[in-house]
Scaffold this active site. Structure first.
Site, PDB file in Angstrom:
ATOM      1  N   ASP A 183      -0.045  -4.890 -28.515  1.00 38.74           N
ATOM      2  CA  ASP A 183       1.156  -4.382 -27.867  1.00 38.74           C
ATOM      3  C   ASP A 183       0.778  -3.272 -26.890  1.00 38.74           C
ATOM      4  O   ASP A 183       0.292  -2.220 -27.297  1.00 38.74           O
ATOM      5  CB  ASP A 183       2.102  -3.844 -28.946  1.00 38.74           C
ATOM      6  CG  ASP A 183       3.480  -3.504 -28.412  1.00 38.74           C
ATOM      7  OD1 ASP A 183       3.682  -3.599 -27.184  1.00 38.74           O
ATOM      8  OD2 ASP A 183       4.360  -3.149 -29.224  1.00 38.74           O
ATOM      9  N   HIS A 185       3.089  -1.831 -25.216  1.00 38.40           N
ATOM     10  CA  HIS A 185       4.212  -0.908 -25.458  1.00 38.40           C
ATOM     11  C   HIS A 185       4.800  -0.344 -24.160  1.00 38.40           C
ATOM     12  O   HIS A 185       5.426   0.721 -24.168  1.00 38.40           O
ATOM     13  CB  HIS A 185       3.758   0.235 -26.373  1.00 38.40           C
ATOM     14  CG  HIS A 185       4.794   0.639 -27.381  1.00 38.40           C
ATOM     15  ND1 HIS A 185       5.463   1.838 -27.314  1.00 38.40           N
ATOM     16  CD2 HIS A 185       5.284   0.000 -28.471  1.00 38.40           C
ATOM     17  CE1 HIS A 185       6.312   1.937 -28.333  1.00 38.40           C
ATOM     18  NE2 HIS A 185       6.227   0.832 -29.043  1.00 38.40           N
ATOM     19  N   GLU A 209       1.719  -8.061 -25.700  1.00 41.71           N
ATOM     20  CA  GLU A 209       3.142  -7.725 -25.680  1.00 41.71           C
ATOM     21  C   GLU A 209       3.425  -6.590 -24.699  1.00 41.71           C
ATOM     22  O   GLU A 209       2.680  -5.614 -24.633  1.00 41.71           O
ATOM     23  CB  GLU A 209       3.585  -7.313 -27.083  1.00 41.71           C
ATOM     24  CG  GLU A 209       5.036  -6.922 -27.184  1.00 41.71           C
ATOM     25  CD  GLU A 209       5.479  -6.684 -28.611  1.00 41.71           C
ATOM     26  OE1 GLU A 209       6.489  -5.976 -28.799  1.00 41.71           O
ATOM     27  OE2 GLU A 209       4.820  -7.193 -29.545  1.00 41.71           O
ATOM     28  N   GLU A 235      11.877  -7.052 -25.884  1.00 45.04           N
ATOM     29  CA  GLU A 235      12.588  -6.195 -26.832  1.00 45.04           C
ATOM     30  C   GLU A 235      13.514  -5.214 -26.133  1.00 45.04           C
ATOM     31  O   GLU A 235      14.431  -4.671 -26.753  1.00 45.04           O
ATOM     32  CB  GLU A 235      11.606  -5.443 -27.729  1.00 45.04           C
ATOM     33  CG  GLU A 235      10.796  -4.366 -27.016  1.00 45.04           C
ATOM     34  CD  GLU A 235       9.703  -3.795 -27.905  1.00 45.04           C
ATOM     35  OE1 GLU A 235       9.817  -2.621 -28.282  1.00 45.04           O
ATOM     36  OE2 GLU A 235       8.752  -4.531 -28.223  1.00 45.04           O
ATOM     37  N   HIS A 285      12.084  -9.649 -32.277  1.00 46.47           N
ATOM     38  CA  HIS A 285      11.659  -8.265 -32.491  1.00 46.47           C
ATOM     39  C   HIS A 285      12.443  -7.682 -33.661  1.00 46.47           C
ATOM     40  O   HIS A 285      13.661  -7.778 -33.711  1.00 46.47           O
ATOM     41  CB  HIS A 285      11.939  -7.478 -31.211  1.00 46.47           C
ATOM     42  CG  HIS A 285      11.544  -6.037 -31.252  1.00 46.47           C
ATOM     43  ND1 HIS A 285      12.447  -5.018 -31.465  1.00 46.47           N
ATOM     44  CD2 HIS A 285      10.341  -5.445 -31.084  1.00 46.47           C
ATOM     45  CE1 HIS A 285      11.832  -3.855 -31.424  1.00 46.47           C
ATOM     46  NE2 HIS A 285      10.544  -4.085 -31.194  1.00 46.47           N
TER      47      HIS A 285
END
Length: 382
Positions: A183, A185, A209, A235, A285
């Site tokens: 991720d 992020h 991700e 997400e 998610h």
């Protein structure tokens, strides 16, 4: 049957639960929360309750339409998270009233369990190899980790090397057949994402991700051809209209809507169906609580393109309470062989321990995500 009251409970570690009561004695539970904005979402639920009290809870599609379209200003994280929790609770009521799981009302199941992954490490990647070994020892066949700490638009290669060393250590620890999600992020800007995409290619990741923030989606056009690793994103998108461009332009391989942020079961299932039409996989998610997970699993049950499910058991955020603390029947989340069973009881299939919820709501929470800064003092994405 009429709705009589909506009550929200802010409970540790960082969740918000919603109970909807009816005059027929049937109650439903949802999880309307936007991490770090739980109080704001609870206030939005209270505002939306003005319309709902006195209405028949079984008219879910109409309620969703009015609660979304009935306000001149619509969409975004707070509105859609409040609507999400309400929607989950309405489906829970309808399933309980009819004595069937929500998945049955959505057309029935294509699966009775789904693969799950375990988070390893915390906000700043560290000791992830040992955490990965432990996750595999507990039966998980996939793990997810944060890839980097904060990165400037252009940053030094030592930060890239630390990312690669961490991922390499995890791959060495778990072997070639365990899935690894990395991720970014949203911490990585396009220039450094180009570097990381190429450097991570040898480790055969399950997905990368949020390689860039959703608002910089056009950057994926330049990133996608740099690696064969699937790209996951979503997400921080909240409606089917947010996902429309993402899907139509074709650079994302996995979408990750959150049914506690993206309008609940009603909207998330429509997003999932859109993705299936574009041959895009679904990985919902859910670093949240048990009500959210139950709602996710009811969606997973009937979505052919769902392939893995996030869940928060043992996640680094869950310090004061963990995933299963708030339910009286934790056995319905049967973890085995890297998968979790989809609950088959009425509604969402879980029994919320209301007395415990009320006791923990006395403590509540004011969770906020960290605020990071670069070495030069400027703000860094967390």
């Amino acid at each position: 049957m009429k709705i009589t009251r909506l009550t929200t409970y802010l409970v540790p570690p960082r969740w918000c639960f919603l109970k909807i009561e009816t005059d027929a004695g049937v109650t439903g539970w949802g999880e309307p929360v936007l991490e770090g904005r739980a109080h704001t979402v609870a206030a939005m639920v209270d505002e939306l309750s003005d319309y709902l009290v006195g209405k028949d809870p079984r008219h879910i599609e109409d309620h969703w339409t009015v609660l979304y379209r009935g306000g001149f200003y619509r969409g975004g994280g707070v509105h859609m998270s409040a609507l999400a929790g309400i929607d989950q609770a309405l489906w829970d009521i309808k399933g309980k009233a009819l004595g069937v799981p929500v998945s049955e009302l959505l057309g029935g199941s294509v699966r009775d369990r789904i693969r799950v992954y375990s988070w390893i490490g915390g906000d700043r990647p560290s000791e992830t190899a040992e955490a990965a070994r432990q996750a595999v020892a507990r039966g998980f066949t996939a793990v997810k980790m944060n890839g980097t700490e904060e990165l400037q638009y252009i940053d030094s290669h030592d930060k890239v090397e630390r990312c690669i060393e961490n991922v390499a250590a995890v791959r060495d620890a778990v072997g070639p057949n365990v899935g690894i999600g990395v991720d970014f992020h949203g911490r990585v800007h396009k220039p450094m994402a180009k570097v990381l995409f190429k450097e991570l290619e040898p480790y055969k990741l399950m997905f990368i991700e949020e390689p860039v923030l959703s608002e910089h989606y056009e950057a994926l056009r330049d990133l996608a051809h740099l690696s064969s690793t699937p790209i996951a994103l979503g997400e921080r998108l909240y409606t089917r209209w947010d996902f429309k461009r993402i899907l139509s332009e074709g650079y994302v391989d996995i979408i990750q809507p959150d049914p506690s942020h993206a309008g609940g079961i009603t909207e998330t299932r429509k997003i999932a169906a859109m993705a299936e039409a574009y041959d895009v996989a679904l990985a919902l998610h859910c670093p949240l609580g048990p009500i959210a997970l139950a709602a996710n699993l009811q969606i997973d049950a009937g979505c052919y393109n769902a392939f893995i499910q996030e869940q928060s058991l043992g996640i680094h955020y869950n310090e004061a309470n963990d995933l299963l603390d708030y339910v009286s029947n934790p056995e319905v989340f049967a973890y085995r062989d890297g998968m979790v069973t989809i609950p088959v009881g009425p509604g969402l299939g879980i029994e919320v321990n209301e007395a415990y919820v009320q006791s923990r709501a006395v403590e509540g929470h004011r969770w906020r995500n960290p605020v990071w800064r670069h070495a030069d003092g400027s703000f860094a994405e967390w």
